[in-house]
Design an enzyme around this catalytic site. Structure first.
Site, PDB file in Angstrom:
ATOM      1  N   TRP A 139       0.850  -1.198   0.000  1.00  0.00           N
ATOM      2  CA  TRP A 139       0.000   0.000   0.000  1.00  0.00           C
ATOM      3  C   TRP A 139       0.882   1.243   0.000  1.00  0.00           C
ATOM      4  O   TRP A 139       2.091   1.114   0.232  1.00  0.00           O
ATOM      5  CB  TRP A 139      -0.925  -0.003   1.240  1.00  0.00           C
ATOM      6  N   ASP A 195       0.491  11.206  -0.153  1.00  0.00           N
ATOM      7  CA  ASP A 195      -0.524  12.254  -0.052  1.00  0.00           C
ATOM      8  C   ASP A 195      -1.886  11.647   0.301  1.00  0.00           C
ATOM      9  O   ASP A 195      -2.032  10.420   0.376  1.00  0.00           O
ATOM     10  CB  ASP A 195      -0.605  13.029  -1.375  1.00  0.00           C
ATOM     11  N   GLU A 198      -3.161   8.882  -1.718  1.00  0.00           N
ATOM     12  CA  GLU A 198      -2.378   7.639  -1.587  1.00  0.00           C
ATOM     13  C   GLU A 198      -1.567   7.313  -2.834  1.00  0.00           C
ATOM     14  O   GLU A 198      -1.312   6.154  -3.128  1.00  0.00           O
ATOM     15  CB  GLU A 198      -3.300   6.446  -1.260  1.00  0.00           C
ATOM     16  N   GLU A 199      -1.165   8.330  -3.565  1.00  0.00           N
ATOM     17  CA  GLU A 199      -0.501   8.074  -4.840  1.00  0.00           C
ATOM     18  C   GLU A 199       0.931   8.574  -4.911  1.00  0.00           C
ATOM     19  O   GLU A 199       1.776   7.961  -5.556  1.00  0.00           O
ATOM     20  CB  GLU A 199      -1.316   8.711  -5.983  1.00  0.00           C
ATOM     21  N   GLU A 423     -18.709   7.660  -4.181  1.00  0.00           N
ATOM     22  CA  GLU A 423     -17.477   8.452  -4.203  1.00  0.00           C
ATOM     23  C   GLU A 423     -17.487   9.464  -5.345  1.00  0.00           C
ATOM     24  O   GLU A 423     -17.092  10.612  -5.192  1.00  0.00           O
ATOM     25  CB  GLU A 423     -16.282   7.497  -4.353  1.00  0.00           C
TER      26      GLU A 423
END
Ligand SMILES: *[C@@H]1O[C@H](CO)[C@@H](O)[C@H](O)[C@H]1NC(C)=O
Ligand SMILES: *[C@@H]1O[C@H](CO)[C@@H](O)[C@H](O)[C@H]1NC(C)=O
Ligand SMILES: *[C@@H]1O[C@H](CO)[C@@H](O)[C@H](O)[C@H]1NC(C)=O
Ligand SMILES: *[C@@H]1O[C@H](CO)[C@@H](O)[C@H](O)[C@H]1NC(C)=O
Ligand SMILES: *[C@@H]1O[C@H](CO)[C@@H](O)[C@H](O)[C@H]1NC(C)=O
Ligand SMILES: *[C@@H]1O[C@H](CO)[C@@H](O)[C@H](O)[C@H]1NC(C)=O
Ligand SMILES: *[C@@H]1O[C@H](CO)[C@@H](O)[C@H](O)[C@H]1NC(C)=O
Ligand SMILES: *[C@@H]1O[C@H](CO)[C@@H](O)[C@H](O)[C@H]1NC(C)=O
Ligand SMILES: *[C@@H]1O[C@H](CO)[C@@H](O)[C@H](O)[C@H]1NC(C)=O
Length: 572
Positions: A139, A195, A198-199, A423
């Site tokens: 992750w 960030d 999550e990238e 979302e």
């Protein structure tokens, strides 16, 4: 909930009709959003079966995408809403749920995970299984905004408990949890992070902004609780963060660059979200903390919103100053790269926050930095101060309120008839897509609705901050140092210390720290200092305003890399 056709309405009819339709949307969607949020919290939430007490699931969706996890960031933002409602008396039934959250987060803190354990970096782990076990798969980790956002939620609750006389509950239950998070932020803010999307692993504006807020209010709470040595360390790092925060501003582009890495434009909802989650109505339109109505945050909002005008077909044909659907960042391709409910609501919220402050201050400023933003609403406006009696103020604020409502109206138009918020919604036809019932989408609706009402929540101390003249990196972890000096004094005289680091007040005799004479003639104080650093200091005597410094040379200490240290000085 479909929006009506506007073609036959005049502009003024359109304005009030839109405002009415947003009122209607809020009255129907508000209760749905609140119920949707609560359905995603264990153990009793109707869509979160298997979640332990106080655990927030990101969404019940288990495939494409699988969001059946508990993220520290999402959970903390969600509980901030719940804690805000509880502590302002909007919903007095939330007490037990908040206590469940506190217990669940204390458990998460102590679960060893791929980022480490509680003392070796494990607090930066972004997400856990909803049965309170570690997720071991690969992750984007660590994510260092989580501990800061969790501390902010819990500090809000702690301040409420203190105001209501429950200092014991704060000291015994909340402070140990808050302190772990603040110590983590204080020690690690100057290291890279993934960030909030999550990238990208680099430095990220949202993360820096929420870390600054957490340490600033953490300093105040620690001081209130008499945790003075912890407080000093937080204040030092809060100042360092405030300095570093400025470096994200891109003066030629007129916007806040979201990440220092990643090879993108840097135009990103990251900055809008940072502005609303560090809003402090006492701070006016201060650009030091990028307050919602600051010229920098408004310019950045315009550049960000404009970046979506031509890339989503649902925005086609709208005028260049119309409200539009916005996503995370224009280069986004995740799940097709679509508008999100929570980013579109965040734009509305930043504008509502700005309107609240202008109304409080009875004026607004147009500067060269914010001119392009304001000219979207009145092409003839010039830089200047417009007080609330001026026609420019009325024109601008009513157009901006309408513009803000327009973002909620777009979310309304693309909300299905059952009110469920996923979302994203499709950039080509507005139909809901990606994870259904995203808890954060519901939270973002509730905070935007409340901001439209001008509801105010507790200050975090953003008012009147001074940006340090030069930026210091974090020297790393801090160590506890006890200063002991043998000094005989006369009646009315006290011993103080100041020295070469912020914690020791940067050689300021006025701000010097007072030592405790309980073991007279030994005077003592314990402070947290940067580890592995050589620090100079001196003691001074104060008697009725008269200051006497020790003789030269300066004293010096090289702090250890970890643990604690003590000096045994004699007054010279
Ligand atoms: C965390 O890990 C370190 C290094 O492996 C170890 O020394 C320490 O005891 C662990 N702490 C806890 C609370 O498990
Ligand atoms: C917790 O949940 C995960 C994911 O569903 C599962 O793989 C694991 O076995 C569970 N652990 C326990 C102790 O129930
Ligand atoms: C005080 O706060 C603690 C921690 O949240 C809570 O568990 C306890 O019930 C509170 N006590 C009272 C009397 O409200
Ligand atoms: C650490 O802080 C310094 C000083 O503000 C800054 O120049 C540097 O970019 C920071 N690095 C990270 C990874 O935050
Ligand atoms: C406008 O600018 C002046 C001068 O910088 C400042 O004192 C005032 O607080 C500002 N007002 C607003 C609403 O930003
Ligand atoms: C948008 O711009 C047009 C043309 O400048 C102007 O007439 C209109 O009032 C603006 N709309 C708003 C909401 O400010
Ligand atoms: C906004 O304020 C009105 C009037 O006080 C109140 O009825 C309504 O519940 C509030 N709505 C929100 C979302 O706070
Ligand atoms: C403090 O200093 C005085 C004078 O040097 C000395 O006599 C005394 O023993 C010292 N006291 C302690 C507790 O070190
Ligand atoms: C002690 O430190 C101060 C502040 O850096 C400096 O101005 C002063 O010259 C130092 N004193 C000596 C004797 O080095």
């Amino acid at each position: 909930m479909r929006f009506f056709a506007v073609s036959t309405l005049t502009l003024s009819a359109f304005v009030s009709a839109q405002s009415n339709s947003v009122d209607q949307y809020i009255s129907s969607e508000g209760p749905i959003a609140k119920a949707g949020l609560l359905a995603n919290i264990g153990p009793d939430g109707s869509k979160s079966s298997g979640a332990m007490a106080g655990v927030v699931i990101a969404s019940p969706s288990t495939t494409n995408p699988d969001y059946l996890y508990s993220w520290i960031r999402d959970s903390s933002l969600v509980f901030k809403v719940i804690i805000d409602q509880y502590t302002t008396g909007q919903d007095s039934s939330f007490g037990n749920l908040i206590d469940d959250f506190v217990t669940a987060e204390a458990t998460f803190q102590k679960i060893p995970n791929p980022s480490g354990n509680v003392s070796t970096g494990g607090l930066g782990e972004p997400k856990f299984y909803i049965n309170e076990t570690a997720f071991e798969g690969s992750w984007g980790r660590p994510q260092r905004d989580g501990p800061a956002l969790r501390a902010t939620a819990m500090i809000t609750y702690a301040n409420y408990l203190i105001d209501n006389g429950n200092i014991t509950g704060v000291k015994n239950t909340l402070w140990p949890i808050i302190q772990l998070d603040l110590d983590y932020v204080s020690s690690n803010w100057n290291q890279t992070t993934f960030d909030l999307w999550e990238e990208i692993q680099s430095s990220s504006f949202f993360t820096t902004a929420v870390q600054h807020r957490a340490l600033r209010e953490g300093f105040a709470l620690a001081s209130k609780l008499g945790e003075t040595s912890a407080a000093g360390g937080y204040l030092t790092q809060a100042d360092n963060l405030l300095c570093f925060l400025q470096s994200y501003w891109n003066p030629s582009g007129g916007y806040i660059t979201a990440n220092t890495g990643g090879g993108r434009s840097g135009k990103d909802a990251n900055a809008v979200l940072a502005s609303i989650h560090t809003f402090d109505y006492t701070a006016g339109c201060d650009a030091a903390t990028f307050q919602p109505c600051s010229d920098k945050a408004l310019s950045s909002l315009k550049v960000f919103v404009d970046s979506f005008r031509s890339i989503y077909s649902i925005n086609n044909g709208l005028s260049a100053n119309a409200s539009v659907a916005v996503g995370r960042y224009p280069e986004d391709v995740y799940m097709g790269g679509n508008p999100w409910y929570l980013t579109t609501a965040a734009v509305a919220e930043q504008l509502y926050d700005a309107l609240t402050v202008w109304s409080d201050l009875d004026s607004l400023n147009v500067t060269s930095t914010s001119l392009a933003f304001f000219q979207d609403f009145d092409s003839s406006v010039q830089a200047g101060t417009y007080d609330s009696s001026s026609s420019a103020y009325s024109t601008l604020t009513s157009a901006i309120r309408d513009y803000a409502d327009g973002f909620l109206a777009i979310n309304a138009k693309n909300t299905p008839s059952n009110g469920g918020l996923s979302e994203q919604y499709s950039k080509s036809d507005g139909s809901p897509t990606s994870a259904a019932d995203l808890t954060w989408s519901y939270a973002s609706a509730l905070t935007a609705f409340s901001a439209r009402n001008g509801t105010k929540y507790a200050t975090w101390g953003a008012k009147g901050l001074t940006i340090p003249s030069s930026c210091s990196p974090n020297s790393g972890p801090t160590v506890s140092v006890q200063f002991n000096v043998n000094a005989t004094t006369i009646e009315g005289e006290n011993i103080f210390i100041t020295g070469s680091v912020d914690t020791l007040k940067d050689w300021s005799p006025d701000d010097a720290l007072k030592l405790d004479p309980a073991n007279y003639p030994i005077w003592q104080i314990t402070v947290n200092l940067p580890a592995s650093e050589t620090i100079q200091y001196k003691y001074l005597r104060k008697n009725n305003g008269q200051v006497t410094w020790e003789d030269d040379p300066n004293n010096s200490i090289t702090t250890p890399s970890s643990g604690a240290d003590a000096t045994h000085d004699t007054w010279r």
